[in-house]
Scaffold this motif. Structure first.
Motif, PDB file in Angstrom:
ATOM      1  N   ILE A   7     -17.255 127.160 -47.230  1.00 61.19           N
ATOM      2  CA  ILE A   7     -17.291 125.605 -47.057  1.00 61.19           C
ATOM      3  C   ILE A   7     -15.905 125.273 -48.020  1.00 61.19           C
ATOM      4  O   ILE A   7     -15.822 125.511 -49.189  1.00 61.19           O
ATOM      5  CB  ILE A   7     -18.512 125.086 -47.593  1.00 61.19           C
ATOM      6  N   VAL A   8     -15.293 124.505 -47.364  1.00 61.60           N
ATOM      7  CA  VAL A   8     -13.989 123.959 -48.128  1.00 61.60           C
ATOM      8  C   VAL A   8     -14.446 122.091 -48.234  1.00 61.60           C
ATOM      9  O   VAL A   8     -14.590 121.442 -47.138  1.00 61.60           O
ATOM     10  CB  VAL A   8     -12.576 123.896 -47.314  1.00 61.60           C
ATOM     11  N   THR A   9     -14.057 121.552 -49.442  1.00 65.54           N
ATOM     12  CA  THR A   9     -14.225 120.146 -49.504  1.00 65.54           C
ATOM     13  C   THR A   9     -12.879 119.505 -49.503  1.00 65.54           C
ATOM     14  O   THR A   9     -11.729 119.774 -49.923  1.00 65.54           O
ATOM     15  CB  THR A   9     -14.976 119.823 -50.988  1.00 65.54           C
ATOM     16  N   LEU A  10     -12.675 118.490 -48.345  1.00 60.42           N
ATOM     17  CA  LEU A  10     -11.764 118.164 -48.149  1.00 60.42           C
ATOM     18  C   LEU A  10     -11.331 116.941 -49.166  1.00 60.42           C
ATOM     19  O   LEU A  10     -12.103 116.500 -49.969  1.00 60.42           O
ATOM     20  CB  LEU A  10     -11.582 117.212 -46.840  1.00 60.42           C
ATOM     21  N   LYS A  11      -9.931 116.311 -49.098  1.00 59.36           N
ATOM     22  CA  LYS A  11      -9.665 115.585 -50.127  1.00 59.36           C
ATOM     23  C   LYS A  11     -10.556 114.031 -49.891  1.00 59.36           C
ATOM     24  O   LYS A  11     -10.756 113.462 -50.958  1.00 59.36           O
ATOM     25  CB  LYS A  11      -8.146 114.985 -49.934  1.00 59.36           C
ATOM     26  N   ASP A  12     -11.092 113.925 -48.788  1.00 57.27           N
ATOM     27  CA  ASP A  12     -12.162 112.836 -48.721  1.00 57.27           C
ATOM     28  C   ASP A  12     -13.347 112.875 -49.034  1.00 57.27           C
ATOM     29  O   ASP A  12     -14.392 112.442 -48.547  1.00 57.27           O
ATOM     30  CB  ASP A  12     -11.887 112.165 -47.130  1.00 57.27           C
TER      31      ASP A  12
END
Length: 105
Positions: A7-12
């Protein structure tokens, strides 16, 4: 070959899931491939309508072969359960190209 989920957290702050697509993702993946391919088919080796002719059942078989393989895999990016990116890595299997790979859509 199946690649574990990451899981990658995006800037938004939305969560992007990277993982191997499963057979149940065939329709979702085929929709993504058709959309992307229509935008860039001139850079590919198939005619523009190639993936329009591919059925969900055929895509399920392709995904099953990737999952069962020891030498190729796919990673798709899922955002809100929609595939927004995909890459396939496969070897050629011949002695000459034994250590080569091919990137797919």
């Amino acid at each position: 070959m199946k690649i574990n989920e990451r899981i990658v957290t995006l800037k938004d702050k939305r969560k992007l899931i990277l993982k191997s697509p499963e057979v149940k993702d065939a329709e979702n993946l085929l929709l993504h491939i058709r959309r992307v391919f229509k935008e860039s088919y001139r850079n590919m080796t198939h005619p523009a309508d190639y993936f329009d002719k591919l059925t969900i059942e055929e895509e399920e078989k392709i995904l099953a072969r990737f999952i069962e393989s020891d030498s190729k895999f796919m990673i798709s990016s899922f955002l809100d359960n929609k595939i927004v990116g995909n890459i396939g890595i496969t070897s050629f299997g011949t002695e000459f190209a034994k250590y080569s790979a091919c990137l797919l859509y």
